[in-house]
Design a protein around this motif. Sequence first.
Motif, short mmCIF file in Angstrom:
data_model
loop_
_atom_site.label_atom_id
_atom_site.label_comp_id
_atom_site.label_asym_id
_atom_site.label_seq_id
_atom_site.Cartn_x
_atom_site.Cartn_y
_atom_site.Cartn_z
N ALA A 139 38.22 19.90 43.69
CA ALA A 139 39.52 20.46 44.05
C ALA A 139 39.37 21.58 45.07
O ALA A 139 38.37 22.29 45.08
N VAL A 140 40.35 21.71 45.92
CA VAL A 140 40.44 22.82 46.85
C VAL A 140 41.66 23.63 46.43
O VAL A 140 42.78 23.12 46.41
N LEU A 141 41.43 24.87 46.05
CA LEU A 141 42.54 25.77 45.73
C LEU A 141 43.04 26.37 47.03
O LEU A 141 42.23 26.78 47.87
N THR A 142 44.34 26.42 47.21
CA THR A 142 44.89 27.03 48.42
C THR A 142 45.79 28.20 48.07
O THR A 142 46.47 28.19 47.04
N PHE A 143 45.73 29.21 48.91
CA PHE A 143 46.50 30.44 48.72
C PHE A 143 47.16 30.80 50.05
O PHE A 143 46.56 30.63 51.11
N ASN A 144 48.37 31.36 49.99
CA ASN A 144 48.90 31.94 51.22
C ASN A 144 48.15 33.24 51.47
O ASN A 144 47.46 33.76 50.59
N ARG A 145 48.25 33.76 52.66
CA ARG A 145 47.44 34.94 53.03
C ARG A 145 47.76 36.16 52.16
O ARG A 145 46.86 36.93 51.83
N ASP A 146 49.01 36.34 51.79
CA ASP A 146 49.36 37.49 50.95
C ASP A 146 48.71 37.39 49.57
O ASP A 146 48.17 38.37 49.05
N ALA A 147 48.76 36.21 48.98
CA ALA A 147 48.15 36.01 47.65
C ALA A 147 46.64 36.19 47.73
O ALA A 147 46.03 36.79 46.84
N TRP A 148 46.01 35.68 48.78
CA TRP A 148 44.56 35.83 48.94
C TRP A 148 44.19 37.31 49.09
O TRP A 148 43.25 37.79 48.46
N GLY A 149 44.95 38.03 49.89
CA GLY A 149 44.70 39.46 50.07
C GLY A 149 44.84 40.23 48.76
O GLY A 149 44.03 41.11 48.45
N ALA A 150 45.85 39.88 47.97
CA ALA A 150 46.05 40.55 46.68
C ALA A 150 44.88 40.23 45.73
O ALA A 150 44.40 41.12 45.02
N PHE A 151 44.41 38.99 45.73
CA PHE A 151 43.27 38.62 44.90
C PHE A 151 42.03 39.41 45.31
O PHE A 151 41.33 39.98 44.47
N LEU A 152 41.74 39.48 46.61
CA LEU A 152 40.57 40.23 47.07
C LEU A 152 40.66 41.69 46.70
O LEU A 152 39.66 42.30 46.31
N SER A 153 41.83 42.28 46.83
CA SER A 153 42.01 43.69 46.46
C SER A 153 41.73 43.90 44.97
O SER A 153 41.10 44.88 44.58
N THR A 154 42.20 42.97 44.14
CA THR A 154 41.99 43.07 42.70
C THR A 154 40.49 42.99 42.38
O THR A 154 39.98 43.76 41.56
N VAL A 155 39.78 42.08 43.05
CA VAL A 155 38.33 41.96 42.83
C VAL A 155 37.61 43.22 43.29
O VAL A 155 36.78 43.78 42.57
N ARG A 156 37.94 43.69 44.48
CA ARG A 156 37.28 44.89 45.01
C ARG A 156 37.52 46.11 44.15
O ARG A 156 36.66 46.98 44.05
#
Length: 71
Positions: free
Chosen positions: A49-66
Amino acid sequence: MPFDNYADPRFVGRWRKSTRSDGGSNCVMVAAVPGVVGVCDSKAGAAGAVLTFNRDAWGAFLSTVRDGKLG
């Protein structure tokens, strides 16, 4: 296995190994095109599977991880 074997044609030629992947077989692949980021597990290959995210959701995910908020 070539990275371009992943099923979603939008990402052909754009896959790269995440900087957070280890040096072995535990690789997360990331690809970005305008408006969308794709994420997949390199072990799954074309059948995975390939999970896809819009740019805002991806940015929010990265911020949460960081910020260390995933525990």
